[in-house]
Write an enzyme that holds these catalytic residues in place. Structure first.
Site, PDB file in Angstrom:
ATOM      1  N   GLU A 297     -35.790 -83.228 -17.503  1.00  0.00           N
ATOM      2  CA  GLU A 297     -35.699 -85.044 -17.392  1.00  0.00           C
ATOM      3  C   GLU A 297     -37.541 -84.987 -18.277  1.00  0.00           C
ATOM      4  O   GLU A 297     -38.034 -84.058 -18.198  1.00  0.00           O
ATOM      5  CB  GLU A 297     -36.272 -84.904 -16.522  1.00  0.00           C
ATOM      6  N   ASP A 298     -37.803 -85.596 -18.972  1.00  0.00           N
ATOM      7  CA  ASP A 298     -39.598 -85.809 -19.340  1.00  0.00           C
ATOM      8  C   ASP A 298     -40.469 -86.355 -18.338  1.00  0.00           C
ATOM      9  O   ASP A 298     -41.325 -85.327 -18.626  1.00  0.00           O
ATOM     10  CB  ASP A 298     -39.334 -87.045 -20.119  1.00  0.00           C
TER      11      ASP A 298
ATOM     12  N   ASP B 197     -41.894 -89.471 -11.916  1.00  0.00           N
ATOM     13  CA  ASP B 197     -42.473 -90.520 -11.855  1.00  0.00           C
ATOM     14  C   ASP B 197     -42.199 -91.076 -10.192  1.00  0.00           C
ATOM     15  O   ASP B 197     -42.181 -91.363  -9.018  1.00  0.00           O
ATOM     16  CB  ASP B 197     -42.844 -91.787 -12.518  1.00  0.00           C
TER      17      ASP B 197
ATOM     18  N   PHE C 237     -50.393 -93.136 -17.714  1.00  0.00           N
ATOM     19  CA  PHE C 237     -49.404 -93.435 -18.439  1.00  0.00           C
ATOM     20  C   PHE C 237     -48.977 -93.198 -19.987  1.00  0.00           C
ATOM     21  O   PHE C 237     -50.104 -93.035 -20.594  1.00  0.00           O
ATOM     22  CB  PHE C 237     -48.924 -95.389 -18.596  1.00  0.00           C
TER      23      PHE C 237
ATOM     24  N   ARG D  18     -42.297 -92.365 -28.972  1.00  0.00           N
ATOM     25  CA  ARG D  18     -41.792 -91.969 -29.180  1.00  0.00           C
ATOM     26  C   ARG D  18     -41.665 -90.546 -29.779  1.00  0.00           C
ATOM     27  O   ARG D  18     -40.963 -89.493 -28.987  1.00  0.00           O
ATOM     28  CB  ARG D  18     -40.060 -91.794 -28.594  1.00  0.00           C
TER      29      ARG D  18
HETATM   30  N1  HPA Z   1     -44.578 -93.113 -19.822  1.00  0.00           N
HETATM   31  C1  HPA Z   1     -43.649 -93.530 -20.479  1.00  0.00           C
HETATM   32  N2  HPA Z   1     -42.071 -93.412 -19.282  1.00  0.00           N
HETATM   33  C2  HPA Z   1     -42.382 -93.468 -17.975  1.00  0.00           C
HETATM   34  C3  HPA Z   1     -43.844 -92.350 -17.717  1.00  0.00           C
HETATM   35  C4  HPA Z   1     -44.883 -93.352 -18.733  1.00  0.00           C
HETATM   36  O1  HPA Z   1     -45.932 -92.561 -17.702  1.00  0.00           O
HETATM   37  N3  HPA Z   1     -43.572 -93.059 -16.045  1.00  0.00           N
HETATM   38  C5  HPA Z   1     -42.388 -93.258 -16.179  1.00  0.00           C
HETATM   39  N4  HPA Z   1     -41.832 -94.281 -17.468  1.00  0.00           N
HETATM   40 MG    MG Z   2     -39.542 -95.838 -21.280  1.00  0.00          MG
END
Ligand code: HPA
Ligand code: MG
Length: 175
Positions: A97-98, A101, A150, A163
């Site tokens: 996962e990136d 959250d 964010f 991105r």
């Molecule tokens: N940035 C981008 N996408 C996301 C984030 C964030 O901090 N949190 C959940 N999706």
């Molecule tokens: Mg997104």
């Protein structure tokens, strides 16, 4: 208007990925492992991570999860809009996962995965951001802990923008 503030540099990301890859390579030595990247955000992290690990029987696949409903709704519906295409049966699965959250979409997917009969399932995330966490997620490999904000870049977007940036930034609104 938006302003970007550097949070994690390219160099820091590269260094941390080497460390994660060392741990992952050690833990999965000799195993059949499938790295599952969660689209779209994980595509860059996954690409760098797989090139840093040393595992002979590594396979790669992707899923795309869509969450409907509102940001604060735990009842928000999650759908798999693109599922894995290779067999996970009796293999060790590492979810890549990136960012974690709220945890809602990942929690949903972790509950669906046993249906594919993997031998094990672990979670690797680049960023653990607990500010808005709604469900507890057990993270096995964590790149960075960022308390809040964010974030964009290195796969992370704001309305599909940013991105492609090689580092991670906090996005600030300026009027
Ligand atoms: N940035 C981008 N996408 C996301 C984030 C964030 O901090 N949190 C959940 N999706
Ligand atoms: Mg997104």
């Amino acid at each position: 208007m938006e302003r970007l503030k550097l949070v994690i540099s390219q160099e820091e990301i590269a260094k941390r990925i080497k460390e994660l890859a060392r741990d992952i390579s050690k833990d999965y030595q000799g195993r059949r492992v499938v790295f599952i990247g969660i689209l779209k955000g994980a595509f860059i992290f996954l690409a760098d991570l797989v090139r840093a690990v040393h595992l002979e029987q590594l396979e790669i696949d992707f899923v795309r999860l869509a969450s409907y409903g509102y940001a604060d709704a735990t009842s928000g519906e999650v759908k798999i809009t693109k599922d894995v295409e290779i067999s996970l049966k009796d293999k060790d699965v590492l979810i890549v996962e990136d960012i974690i959250d709220t945890g809602i979409t990942l929690d949903y997917y972790l509950k669906v995965l046993p249906r594919y009969e993997p031998r094990s399932v672990k979670v690797c995330c680049l960023i653990d951001k607990p500010e808005r966490r709604e469900v507890e997620i057990s993270i096995d490999y964590r790149g960075f802990y960022v308390p809040k904000g964010f974030l964009v870049g290195y796969g992370l977007d704001f309305a599909e923008k940013y991105r492609h940036l090689p580092a991670i930034y906090e996005i600030e609104r300026v009027s």
